[in-house]
Design a protein around this motif. Structure first.
Motif, PDB file in Angstrom:
ATOM      1  N   PHE A  77       0.871  -1.182   0.000  1.00 27.08           N
ATOM      2  CA  PHE A  77       0.000   0.000   0.000  1.00 27.08           C
ATOM      3  C   PHE A  77       0.899   1.220   0.000  1.00 27.08           C
ATOM      4  O   PHE A  77       1.869   1.291   0.755  1.00 27.08           O
ATOM      5  CB  PHE A  77      -0.882   0.024   1.254  1.00 27.08           C
ATOM      6  N   TRP A 135       1.149   5.659  -0.003  1.00 30.09           N
ATOM      7  CA  TRP A 135       0.502   6.845   0.533  1.00 30.09           C
ATOM      8  C   TRP A 135      -0.430   6.447   1.677  1.00 30.09           C
ATOM      9  O   TRP A 135      -1.622   6.703   1.653  1.00 30.09           O
ATOM     10  CB  TRP A 135      -0.250   7.617  -0.548  1.00 30.09           C
ATOM     11  N   VAL A 136       0.147   5.786   2.686  1.00 27.79           N
ATOM     12  CA  VAL A 136      -0.610   5.284   3.828  1.00 27.79           C
ATOM     13  C   VAL A 136      -0.569   6.291   4.978  1.00 27.79           C
ATOM     14  O   VAL A 136       0.503   6.780   5.331  1.00 27.79           O
ATOM     15  CB  VAL A 136      -0.034   3.934   4.309  1.00 27.79           C
ATOM     16  N   CYS A 137      -1.725   6.574   5.546  1.00 27.05           N
ATOM     17  CA  CYS A 137      -1.830   7.451   6.711  1.00 27.05           C
ATOM     18  C   CYS A 137      -2.343   6.654   7.905  1.00 27.05           C
ATOM     19  O   CYS A 137      -2.999   5.625   7.732  1.00 27.05           O
ATOM     20  CB  CYS A 137      -2.777   8.615   6.435  1.00 27.05           C
ATOM     21  N   GLU A 161      -8.008   8.815   9.330  1.00 35.94           N
ATOM     22  CA  GLU A 161      -8.653   9.808   8.458  1.00 35.94           C
ATOM     23  C   GLU A 161      -8.281  11.250   8.813  1.00 35.94           C
ATOM     24  O   GLU A 161      -8.398  12.139   7.987  1.00 35.94           O
ATOM     25  CB  GLU A 161     -10.187   9.645   8.499  1.00 35.94           C
ATOM     26  N   ILE A 190      -1.262  13.605   1.894  1.00 35.58           N
ATOM     27  CA  ILE A 190      -1.934  12.825   0.846  1.00 35.58           C
ATOM     28  C   ILE A 190      -2.168  11.415   1.379  1.00 35.58           C
ATOM     29  O   ILE A 190      -1.232  10.724   1.754  1.00 35.58           O
ATOM     30  CB  ILE A 190      -1.066  12.774  -0.420  1.00 35.58           C
ATOM     31  N   CYS A 191      -3.416  10.980   1.375  1.00 36.56           N
ATOM     32  CA  CYS A 191      -3.760   9.660   1.892  1.00 36.56           C
ATOM     33  C   CYS A 191      -4.570   8.894   0.845  1.00 36.56           C
ATOM     34  O   CYS A 191      -5.677   9.303   0.504  1.00 36.56           O
ATOM     35  CB  CYS A 191      -4.585   9.770   3.174  1.00 36.56           C
ATOM     36  N   ARG A 192      -4.000   7.816   0.342  1.00 36.95           N
ATOM     37  CA  ARG A 192      -4.746   6.925  -0.554  1.00 36.95           C
ATOM     38  C   ARG A 192      -5.236   5.698   0.201  1.00 36.95           C
ATOM     39  O   ARG A 192      -6.212   5.074  -0.174  1.00 36.95           O
ATOM     40  CB  ARG A 192      -3.865   6.499  -1.721  1.00 36.95           C
ATOM     41  N   HIS A 193      -4.501   5.335   1.272  1.00 38.60           N
ATOM     42  CA  HIS A 193      -4.848   4.177   2.092  1.00 38.60           C
ATOM     43  C   HIS A 193      -4.652   4.542   3.549  1.00 38.60           C
ATOM     44  O   HIS A 193      -3.962   5.505   3.874  1.00 38.60           O
ATOM     45  CB  HIS A 193      -3.956   2.973   1.737  1.00 38.60           C
ATOM     46  N   TYR A 194      -5.240   3.737   4.414  1.00 40.61           N
ATOM     47  CA  TYR A 194      -5.096   3.944   5.851  1.00 40.61           C
ATOM     48  C   TYR A 194      -4.528   2.687   6.492  1.00 40.61           C
ATOM     49  O   TYR A 194      -4.622   1.593   5.945  1.00 40.61           O
ATOM     50  CB  TYR A 194      -6.439   4.321   6.483  1.00 40.61           C
ATOM     51  N   GLU A 200      -6.372  -0.582   6.641  1.00 45.70           N
ATOM     52  CA  GLU A 200      -6.380  -1.430   5.438  1.00 45.70           C
ATOM     53  C   GLU A 200      -5.201  -2.404   5.458  1.00 45.70           C
ATOM     54  O   GLU A 200      -5.330  -3.555   5.044  1.00 45.70           O
ATOM     55  CB  GLU A 200      -6.313  -0.573   4.175  1.00 45.70           C
ATOM     56  N   GLN A 206       6.496   7.656  -3.440  1.00 44.20           N
ATOM     57  CA  GLN A 206       5.349   6.821  -3.076  1.00 44.20           C
ATOM     58  C   GLN A 206       4.831   7.098  -1.681  1.00 44.20           C
ATOM     59  O   GLN A 206       3.928   6.423  -1.217  1.00 44.20           O
ATOM     60  CB  GLN A 206       5.742   5.344  -3.201  1.00 44.20           C
TER      61      GLN A 206
END
Length: 185
Positions: A127, A129-131, A134, A139-143, A146, A173
């Motif tokens: 994964f 761009w993991v944060c 919320e 930039i967050c594409r995934h958390y 996941e 990335q």
């Protein structure tokens, strides 16, 4: 003089051939695969580690070992498996949780005692761009949840002994989360 040198060379070569160890194949390997002359790993030894909370892994990683044992017992019902644990260590990470406790890192070497049973580490899913959650800036594409769900999914796979999450980062990335497994082949 030449005969003595040839004799010494022959003894050295013969001595290194006779010392091949069970976990590694090749000429001149010791048990741990160090100082191999022409050897290569036989895929029977895996260094495995996992980081988590004390609640997940135990004060001294007892839950970590118990989880591997449970899955090992389940796998051994369908195939012959003799697994030994060596060089077990645990330490504290620099990552501190909200309650002020550091996360624990558990490490162990898994040794297959049977020559026909191999161990394999494999990347399950990446994964980018993991944060954390919320509310995280950037930039967050995934958390992270996941990644944790993918780890739980990976544990359900066939012949999987354990799964872990590795965290990293890259300029292109962002924050990276990689789910990896150790499987019995």
């Amino acid at each position: 003089m030449k005969k003595n040198l040839v004799l010494i060379f022959a003894l050295l070569v013969l001595g290194s051939i006779a010392q091949a160890a069970p976990y590694y194949t090749g000429v001149g390997c010791d048990e741990e695969g160090l100082r191999c002359t022409f050897g290569r790993p036989s895929d029977r030894v895996v260094k495995w580690s996992r980081m988590g909370t004390v609640q997940e892994l135990g004060e001294r990683c007892e839950h970590f070992i118990r989880g591997i044992d449970e899955r090992r017992n389940e796998i051994s019902k369908s195939q012959n498996l003799d697994l030994k644990y060596k060089k077990f260590t645990y330490s504290w990470s620099q990552e501190v949780q909200a309650d002020g406790r550091a996360k624990i890192i558990c490490s162990v070497e898994l040794h297959s005692e049977l020559p026909e049973v191999k161990l394999e580490t494999k990347k399950y899913k990446d994964f980018f761009w993991v944060c954390e959650n919320e509310d995280s800036p950037g930039i967050c594409r995934h958390y992270l949840k996941e990644c944790e769900a993918a780890r739980e999914e990976a544990l359900k796979g066939e012949n999987v002994l354990d799964a872990t999450i590795y965290r990293g980062a890259s300029l292109l990335q962002g924050s990276i989360c990689t789910v990896a497994t150790v499987k019995v082949k």
